[in-house]
Motif scaffolding. Sequence first.
Motif, PDB file in Angstrom:
ATOM      1  N   PHE A 262       0.874  -1.184   0.000  1.00  0.00           N
ATOM      2  CA  PHE A 262       0.000   0.000   0.000  1.00  0.00           C
ATOM      3  C   PHE A 262       0.908   1.230   0.000  1.00  0.00           C
ATOM      4  N   ARG A 263       1.121   1.778  -1.166  1.00  0.00           N
ATOM      5  CA  ARG A 263       2.174   2.777  -1.336  1.00  0.00           C
ATOM      6  C   ARG A 263       1.846   4.121  -0.682  1.00  0.00           C
ATOM      7  N   THR A 264       0.572   4.439  -0.541  1.00  0.00           N
ATOM      8  CA  THR A 264       0.187   5.724   0.051  1.00  0.00           C
ATOM      9  C   THR A 264      -0.737   5.489   1.245  1.00  0.00           C
ATOM     10  N   ARG A 265      -0.884   6.531   2.060  1.00  0.00           N
ATOM     11  CA  ARG A 265      -1.807   6.423   3.195  1.00  0.00           C
ATOM     12  C   ARG A 265      -3.238   6.276   2.705  1.00  0.00           C
ATOM     13  N   ASP A 266      -3.580   6.949   1.593  1.00  0.00           N
ATOM     14  CA  ASP A 266      -4.934   6.814   1.054  1.00  0.00           C
ATOM     15  C   ASP A 266      -5.233   5.375   0.666  1.00  0.00           C
ATOM     16  N   ALA A 267      -4.263   4.715   0.061  1.00  0.00           N
ATOM     17  CA  ALA A 267      -4.451   3.310  -0.324  1.00  0.00           C
ATOM     18  C   ALA A 267      -4.628   2.436   0.918  1.00  0.00           C
ATOM     19  N   SER A 325     -12.587  13.669  -0.258  1.00  0.00           N
ATOM     20  CA  SER A 325     -12.998  13.298  -1.619  1.00  0.00           C
ATOM     21  C   SER A 325     -12.323  12.013  -2.085  1.00  0.00           C
ATOM     22  N   ASN A 326     -11.179  11.667  -1.498  1.00  0.00           N
ATOM     23  CA  ASN A 326     -10.503  10.423  -1.871  1.00  0.00           C
ATOM     24  C   ASN A 326     -11.292   9.193  -1.433  1.00  0.00           C
TER      25      ASN A 326
END
Length: 398
Positions: A262-267, A325-326
């Motif tokens: 999970f490369r980003t915190r959003d992911a 919004s993400n």
Amino acid sequence: MQLANEDALAKNDRLVGAMIDSLETEGHAAVSARSLALTAGTPVSSIYYHFGNLEQLSHATFREILARTARWMQDQLTQLPIKNADPRALAPVMAAVIDDWCTDQRALAFGWRECQLLAGRNPAYLIYCREWTELWSHFWRDICARCGMADAGTLTAQYCEGESLLHLIRWRRAIDRACLTESCEGWVRWMHGSLAAEGPWRRFAREEAERTRPQTQPLDAAGEAIAYAAADLVAEGGLGNLTHRAVAARADVTLGFVSYKFRTRDALLRAAFDAIYRRVVPPESSTAWQPHQAGLWSDQPHDGEAPEPMLRAIDDMIVAAARDSNLAIFASQLRYLRGQTSGRVLAAKLERPVSPLDAALFSSLGMGQARALIGTSAAEQYRTREENLDIILERIGG
């Protein structure tokens, strides 16, 4: 001296105002002394000089939110006739008030939800929950009495508590507003002793939410373990707990491995929320339900404090989806695909089929009751929900 006092009050107001704005846009977990001072246009030292620390500023902010909410409620009541005595007036007023709260008073609404999330994990904030419950209940009892439905006031307050949380989520503005009206009309039918048929806008929204439900990429066993570790961290401590490093420690894997999956915190956040959703909401095809999945409508008392960790995590998920919004991919399913487990429970209790709107009404009522009971004992929660369930079944079970 007077000018110094006025300057101090002005700085207090700016800092409290900055905190309210930050609760709406970022959430309490993301607030820092530096970001607040920047928003307020004051030195960081002003927070410690005027309030002592960031936590005391939070307490002052929640007191101010309650005060502003009380003024808003009074303004709403002054616009209504003292007595209408026509029950047909209740549904449109409910929808208009909830919509105003979630739109024109959006910052206060977010601030209040952040307080509830904190209180579920920190007893120091429970005092504001108790004051809020009394304020909110009195407000809706007054509105119901003016519409000739005084006996529906307490349950209506709890239903509106749950429904107003969901109405913070923005999907398609015009349809959301139409669906809110249909939901409130369904609630009034309940209070008059009838089950509620699903209206055209809610049917459209539900079918569209199902059609566009995001198809998450299947995870391998290691990815699943990381997602559920992330879900556990959100349930235990809120979104502030969710970092790649903390998830790695919980899943007992390396930081590099979590970052690879999970490369980003959003992911990572989306994976956590998907895991939370799957834990709380069973598959639609499932005919069985578990007590923890039914939330407040379980047949057994819960151990420990309410709400349960995964149900708290759903609250985090709803508030985050309303703000970020993400996370918009979750908006329609949270609003319009809810109530699957609640619907099965209600149908079993009534021993007859119920509509998707009935299931959603039951879900919103359960959500509202859970928030009204934050901080009470498991025995008190069980007793209260059983009493309220008996009242509901008596009203609509005839």
